[in-house]
Design a protein around this motif. Structure first.
Motif, PDB file in Angstrom:
ATOM      1  N   CYS A   8      83.904 -15.633  10.943  1.00 24.51           N
ATOM      2  CA  CYS A   8      83.612 -16.909  11.622  1.00 24.51           C
ATOM      3  C   CYS A   8      83.804 -18.072  10.655  1.00 24.51           C
ATOM      4  O   CYS A   8      84.389 -19.095  11.020  1.00 24.51           O
ATOM      5  CB  CYS A   8      82.193 -16.923  12.173  1.00 24.51           C
ATOM      6  N   SER A   9      83.331 -17.908   9.433  1.00 22.25           N
ATOM      7  CA  SER A   9      83.479 -18.972   8.428  1.00 22.25           C
ATOM      8  C   SER A   9      84.945 -19.237   8.126  1.00 22.25           C
ATOM      9  O   SER A   9      85.352 -20.390   7.963  1.00 22.25           O
ATOM     10  CB  SER A   9      82.712 -18.600   7.156  1.00 22.25           C
ATOM     11  N   GLN A  10      85.752 -18.183   8.047  1.00 23.95           N
ATOM     12  CA  GLN A  10      87.191 -18.355   7.835  1.00 23.95           C
ATOM     13  C   GLN A  10      87.820 -19.113   8.999  1.00 23.95           C
ATOM     14  O   GLN A  10      88.602 -20.046   8.799  1.00 23.95           O
ATOM     15  CB  GLN A  10      87.883 -16.992   7.688  1.00 23.95           C
ATOM     16  N   LEU A  11      87.489 -18.701  10.209  1.00 23.46           N
ATOM     17  CA  LEU A  11      88.064 -19.338  11.396  1.00 23.46           C
ATOM     18  C   LEU A  11      87.709 -20.814  11.478  1.00 23.46           C
ATOM     19  O   LEU A  11      88.521 -21.629  11.915  1.00 23.46           O
ATOM     20  CB  LEU A  11      87.583 -18.621  12.662  1.00 23.46           C
ATOM     21  N   ASN A  12      86.503 -21.154  11.054  1.00 22.62           N
ATOM     22  CA  ASN A  12      86.063 -22.549  11.081  1.00 22.62           C
ATOM     23  C   ASN A  12      86.564 -23.344   9.880  1.00 22.62           C
ATOM     24  O   ASN A  12      86.411 -24.563   9.851  1.00 22.62           O
ATOM     25  CB  ASN A  12      84.529 -22.617  11.126  1.00 22.62           C
ATOM     26  N   ALA A  65      84.870 -23.257   3.634  1.00 18.20           N
ATOM     27  CA  ALA A  65      85.072 -22.630   2.327  1.00 18.20           C
ATOM     28  C   ALA A  65      83.753 -22.258   1.660  1.00 18.20           C
ATOM     29  O   ALA A  65      83.638 -21.205   1.019  1.00 18.20           O
ATOM     30  CB  ALA A  65      85.879 -23.559   1.417  1.00 18.20           C
ATOM     31  N   TYR A  66      82.749 -23.110   1.798  1.00 21.61           N
ATOM     32  CA  TYR A  66      81.443 -22.864   1.178  1.00 21.61           C
ATOM     33  C   TYR A  66      80.828 -21.569   1.719  1.00 21.61           C
ATOM     34  O   TYR A  66      80.411 -20.691   0.958  1.00 21.61           O
ATOM     35  CB  TYR A  66      80.533 -24.065   1.448  1.00 21.61           C
ATOM     36  N   CYS A  67      80.770 -21.439   3.041  1.00 27.61           N
ATOM     37  CA  CYS A  67      80.200 -20.237   3.644  1.00 27.61           C
ATOM     38  C   CYS A  67      81.096 -19.021   3.419  1.00 27.61           C
ATOM     39  O   CYS A  67      80.603 -17.896   3.260  1.00 27.61           O
ATOM     40  CB  CYS A  67      79.955 -20.447   5.133  1.00 27.61           C
ATOM     41  N   ALA A  68      82.415 -19.226   3.376  1.00 25.44           N
ATOM     42  CA  ALA A  68      83.314 -18.114   3.094  1.00 25.44           C
ATOM     43  C   ALA A  68      83.046 -17.538   1.708  1.00 25.44           C
ATOM     44  O   ALA A  68      83.057 -16.320   1.524  1.00 25.44           O
ATOM     45  CB  ALA A  68      84.773 -18.555   3.227  1.00 25.44           C
ATOM     46  N   ARG A  69      82.768 -18.398   0.739  1.00 28.55           N
ATOM     47  CA  ARG A  69      82.446 -17.896  -0.604  1.00 28.55           C
ATOM     48  C   ARG A  69      81.142 -17.108  -0.582  1.00 28.55           C
ATOM     49  O   ARG A  69      81.056 -16.010  -1.126  1.00 28.55           O
ATOM     50  CB  ARG A  69      82.345 -19.025  -1.614  1.00 28.55           C
TER      51      ARG A  69
END
Length: 163
Positions: free
Chosen positions: A47-51, A54-58
């Motif tokens: 979901c973080s990638q789709l949105n 970058a912060y949440c993806a890390r």
């Protein structure tokens, strides 16, 4: 020079604390409904990638690795439909997570609901759905505030001069 952004979590800490408490409750709901850490982190990271968060993806890449997800799995996540590394259950959860992330396009289409429901139990469906709702809310807070994601010290994978 970039203008500083309103930092939602610092400007209204009670709202952010409520969102954090909601996230913790959602984690409990997911766990109690049969969603293990691996599946949870795949959903939150995707979901973080789709949105484009970058912060949440890390954060969720780190947590995914801690949950036993491999680097190969992480590399395959953006192309999960074409990849054979994910189980049928994981694929169903990722499809549901995408439907929630892009809910403004078509809701949860009947074909997605039926396909996912044929794989996930109702309890798992609930757990994955609440995880998706929660991370999508966090992604919006973080993206709106342009939370920085600097290179990590000593990151040997960073290009020369970037670590």
């Amino acid at each position: 020079m970039a203008q500083l952004r309103v930092h939602l979590s610092k400007s209204e800490p009670t709202a952010y604390k409520a969102l954090d408490a909601f996230s913790r409750e959602v984690g409990r709901i997911a766990r109690d409904n049969g969603v293990d850490d691996r599946l949870k982190e795949l959903v939150l990271l995707h979901c973080s990638q789709l949105n484009g968060c970058a912060y949440c993806a890390r954060i969720h890449s780190d947590r995914a690795l801690a949950a036993g997800i491999t680097y190969d799995d992480l590399a395959q996540l953006p192309v999960w439909r074409e990849s054979g590394v994910f189980s049928e259950r994981e694929r169903a959860a990722l499809e549901l997570a995408e439907a929630h992330t892009f809910i403004h396009r078509a809701g949860i289409p009947d074909d997605v609901y039926d396909r996912v429901g044929a794989v996930l139990s109702e309890s798992e469906y609930l757990g994955v759905s609440w995880l998706s709702v929660s991370i999508n809310a966090f992604n919006r807070v973080v993206i709106a505030g342009k939370y920085p994601v600097p290179p990590r010290e000593g990151d040997e994978s960073a290009p020369a001069g970037q670590a």
